[in-house]
Design an enzyme around this catalytic site. Structure first.
Site, PDB file in Angstrom:
ATOM      1  N   LYS A   1       0.839  -1.213   0.000  1.00 36.24           N
ATOM      2  CA  LYS A   1       0.000   0.000   0.000  1.00 36.24           C
ATOM      3  C   LYS A   1       0.864   1.249   0.000  1.00 36.24           C
ATOM      4  O   LYS A   1       2.040   1.219   0.399  1.00 36.24           O
ATOM      5  CB  LYS A   1      -0.947   0.027   1.205  1.00 36.24           C
ATOM      6  CG  LYS A   1      -0.281   0.072   2.597  1.00 36.24           C
ATOM      7  CD  LYS A   1       0.108   1.446   3.099  1.00 36.24           C
ATOM      8  CE  LYS A   1       0.835   1.388   4.435  1.00 36.24           C
ATOM      9  NZ  LYS A   1       1.616   2.580   4.790  1.00 36.24           N
TER      10      LYS A   1
ATOM     11  N   GLY B   1       7.580   1.746   4.478  1.00 38.33           N
ATOM     12  CA  GLY B   1       6.361   2.553   4.503  1.00 38.33           C
ATOM     13  C   GLY B   1       5.278   2.011   3.579  1.00 38.33           C
ATOM     14  O   GLY B   1       4.337   2.713   3.241  1.00 38.33           O
ATOM     15  N   MET B   2       5.432   0.728   3.171  1.00 39.28           N
ATOM     16  CA  MET B   2       4.444   0.133   2.269  1.00 39.28           C
ATOM     17  C   MET B   2       3.646  -0.982   2.937  1.00 39.28           C
ATOM     18  O   MET B   2       2.930  -1.743   2.274  1.00 39.28           O
ATOM     19  CB  MET B   2       5.129  -0.389   1.008  1.00 39.28           C
ATOM     20  CG  MET B   2       5.837   0.732   0.255  1.00 39.28           C
ATOM     21  SD  MET B   2       6.221   0.297  -1.419  1.00 39.28           S
ATOM     22  CE  MET B   2       4.595   0.257  -2.150  1.00 39.28           C
TER      23      MET B   2
ATOM     24  N   GLY C   1       4.445  -3.828   4.364  1.00 40.25           N
ATOM     25  CA  GLY C   1       4.744  -5.217   4.010  1.00 40.25           C
ATOM     26  C   GLY C   1       4.458  -6.218   5.120  1.00 40.25           C
ATOM     27  O   GLY C   1       3.806  -7.241   4.889  1.00 40.25           O
ATOM     28  N   GLY C   2       4.939  -5.934   6.314  1.00 40.94           N
ATOM     29  CA  GLY C   2       4.734  -6.869   7.426  1.00 40.94           C
ATOM     30  C   GLY C   2       3.260  -7.016   7.757  1.00 40.94           C
ATOM     31  O   GLY C   2       2.765  -8.123   7.982  1.00 40.94           O
ATOM     32  N   SER C   3       2.551  -5.916   7.749  1.00 41.33           N
ATOM     33  CA  SER C   3       1.117  -5.949   8.067  1.00 41.33           C
ATOM     34  C   SER C   3       0.346  -6.733   7.009  1.00 41.33           C
ATOM     35  O   SER C   3      -0.620  -7.437   7.307  1.00 41.33           O
ATOM     36  CB  SER C   3       0.553  -4.524   8.119  1.00 41.33           C
ATOM     37  OG  SER C   3       1.239  -3.773   9.072  1.00 41.33           O
TER      38      SER C   3
ATOM     39  N   ASP D   1      -2.850  -1.047  10.596  1.00 42.81           N
ATOM     40  CA  ASP D   1      -3.165  -1.160   9.161  1.00 42.81           C
ATOM     41  C   ASP D   1      -3.445  -2.597   8.717  1.00 42.81           C
ATOM     42  O   ASP D   1      -3.698  -2.844   7.543  1.00 42.81           O
ATOM     43  CB  ASP D   1      -2.079  -0.502   8.294  1.00 42.81           C
ATOM     44  CG  ASP D   1      -0.677  -1.022   8.590  1.00 42.81           C
ATOM     45  OD1 ASP D   1      -0.548  -1.851   9.503  1.00 42.81           O
ATOM     46  OD2 ASP D   1       0.268  -0.588   7.915  1.00 42.81           O
TER      47      ASP D   1
HETATM   48  P1  ATP Z   1       4.223   0.338   7.843  1.00 37.57           P
HETATM   49  O1  ATP Z   1       4.081   0.942   6.480  1.00 37.57           O
HETATM   50  O2  ATP Z   1       3.069  -0.551   8.266  1.00 37.57           O
HETATM   51  O3  ATP Z   1       4.670   1.304   8.897  1.00 37.57           O
HETATM   52  P2  ATP Z   1       6.704  -0.738   6.912  1.00 37.57           P
HETATM   53  O4  ATP Z   1       6.364  -1.123   5.522  1.00 37.57           O
HETATM   54  O5  ATP Z   1       7.445   0.550   7.074  1.00 37.57           O
HETATM   55  O6  ATP Z   1       5.398  -0.738   7.776  1.00 37.57           O
HETATM   56  P3  ATP Z   1       7.484  -3.450   7.434  1.00 37.57           P
HETATM   57  O7  ATP Z   1       8.099  -3.890   6.151  1.00 37.57           O
HETATM   58  O8  ATP Z   1       6.128  -3.918   7.727  1.00 37.57           O
HETATM   59  O9  ATP Z   1       7.568  -1.856   7.566  1.00 37.57           O
HETATM   60  O10 ATP Z   1       8.493  -3.921   8.588  1.00 37.57           O
HETATM   61  C1  ATP Z   1       8.840  -3.199   9.725  1.00 37.57           C
HETATM   62  C2  ATP Z   1       9.671  -4.119  10.632  1.00 37.57           C
HETATM   63  O11 ATP Z   1       8.867  -5.217  11.053  1.00 37.57           O
HETATM   64  C3  ATP Z   1      10.868  -4.741   9.920  1.00 37.57           C
HETATM   65  O12 ATP Z   1      12.022  -3.991  10.103  1.00 37.57           O
HETATM   66  C4  ATP Z   1      10.985  -6.137  10.533  1.00 37.57           C
HETATM   67  O13 ATP Z   1      11.947  -6.168  11.564  1.00 37.57           O
HETATM   68  C5  ATP Z   1       9.641  -6.415  11.183  1.00 37.57           C
HETATM   69  N1  ATP Z   1       8.862  -7.518  10.556  1.00 37.57           N
HETATM   70  C6  ATP Z   1       8.117  -8.417  11.202  1.00 37.57           C
HETATM   71  N2  ATP Z   1       7.491  -9.242  10.363  1.00 37.57           N
HETATM   72  C7  ATP Z   1       7.827  -8.875   9.134  1.00 37.57           C
HETATM   73  C8  ATP Z   1       7.486  -9.362   7.824  1.00 37.57           C
HETATM   74  N3  ATP Z   1       6.668 -10.406   7.649  1.00 37.57           N
HETATM   75  N4  ATP Z   1       7.998  -8.714   6.763  1.00 37.57           N
HETATM   76  C9  ATP Z   1       8.816  -7.640   6.938  1.00 37.57           C
HETATM   77  N5  ATP Z   1       9.179  -7.162   8.149  1.00 37.57           N
HETATM   78  C10 ATP Z   1       8.701  -7.765   9.247  1.00 37.57           C
END
Ligand code: ATP
Length: 287
Positions: A6, A99-100, A102-104, A136
């Site tokens: 996203k 910020g996309m 991915g984990g969520s 999210d």
């Molecule tokens: P958001 O946009 O929701 O703030 P984001 O995209 O910036 O999140 P994510 O890629 O979701 O960040 O990951 C943030 C941290 O969560 C990572 O640095 C990692 O340590 C941890 N993490 C836990 N599970 C996962 C996963 N399945 N994929 C990626 N990172 C994960």
């Protein structure tokens, strides 16, 4: 399962509450590119351990830390079943801490796969379980354009928004901590309260020029100041013909909105040439 990513077309941080959480008004827009790929193998044992397989550096493999593992535990707790022995295979294409979301998104995919297998939660319980794992995560259960309020928990799906906006992404490979980004926020970074309505109306009318005017991110000011590369990327988006360029979430991914897919395709060549080392994602050809 293909796991979407996203961007936030608007991330309006309105207020910092006394408990430290921030009140938001945000518009999520789902993207099929980049997307992760996720499968779960159940080995047949009704109880056992969760194993996570993923080759991407920085992704925790410990199920208590990875959001995929947390999703298994949360689903089983809500459904009141023992944790089944399983292996989660995760192929990451969504930039980590980019910020996309991915984990969520991976987390929501695991909840959906468990629901497909066990069908033990109601839609409301599934949404509540998703929310308990992250603000999210409920959005990713739907992967449709949506507005979220409160601290992210008040989700409403937006109708009649084009699902194929001409959006190009520039993903840098350094992480920005969401915690740091929110700590930099001050009330002067809030946009007017009606900005999201104006943006939604423009999108519903497919008036991208006006929509571009209302796209914004309260967390961007501090990030652009601290990381000069992000400002360079933003300037290049404008030089390539983007209607606007903005940071997604807490960054560092920057996105550009174009007037058409044709303009985007030309811009993609320009961006790829002028920003070596930055991953340019989007457009028709790349999957
Ligand atoms: P958001 O946009 O929701 O703030 P984001 O995209 O910036 O999140 P994510 O890629 O979701 O960040 O990951 C943030 C941290 O969560 C990572 O640095 C990692 O340590 C941890 N993490 C836990 N599970 C996962 C996963 N399945 N994929 C990626 N990172 C994960």
């Amino acid at each position: 399962m293909i796991v979407c990513s996203k961007i936030n077309l608007l991330l309006n941080v309105l207020n910092r509450r006394s408990d430290g959480y921030h009140e938001l008004d945000t518009i999520f827009f789902p993207l099929q590119n980049p997307a992760d790929e996720l499968t779960i193998d159940f080995n047949g044992d009704t109880t056992g351990s969760v194993t996570i397989q993923c080759d991407t550096p920085g992704v925790p493999l410990d199920p208590a830390s990875n959001l995929c593992g947390k999703a298994v535990y949360a689903y089983c707790k809500a459904a009141e079943i023992p944790v089944p022995a399983c292996t989660i295979h995760l192929e990451k294409h969504i930039p980590c801490a980019g910020g996309m979301g991915g984990g969520s998104s991976d987390c929501a995919a695991v909840l959906q796969l468990l629901q497909e297998k066990f069908a033990l939660l109601t839609d409301v319980q599934l949404a509540e379980t998703a929310l308990s794992l992250g603000a999210d995560v409920p959005f990713f259960l739907h992967c449709k354009p949506a507005r979220a309020g409160g601290v992210g928990e008040k989700l409403s799906i937006l109708e009649n928004i084009p699902e194929d906006l001409p959006i190009l992404l520039a993903a840098s490979d350094f992480p920005i901590s969401a915690k740091w980004a929110y700590q930099q926020w001050t009330p002067s970074y809030a946009f007017p309260a009606d900005q999201s309505e104006k943006l939604i109306m423009a999108l519903q009318k497919k008036d991208l020029q006006t929509a571009a005017h209302y796209i914004g991110n309260s967390l961007a000011f501090a990030a652009f100041r601290k990381f000069p590369l992000l400002q360079i990327i933003k300037d290049e988006f404008y030089r390539s013909g983007a209607l606007c360029a903005e940071l997604s979430g807490s960054g560092p991914t920057v996105f550009g909105l174009y007037s058409s897919m044709d303009t985007l395709e030309q811009a993609k060549q320009y961006m790829t040439k002028h920003l070596p080392g930055v991953r340019i994602i989007g457009g028709r050809k790349q999957k």
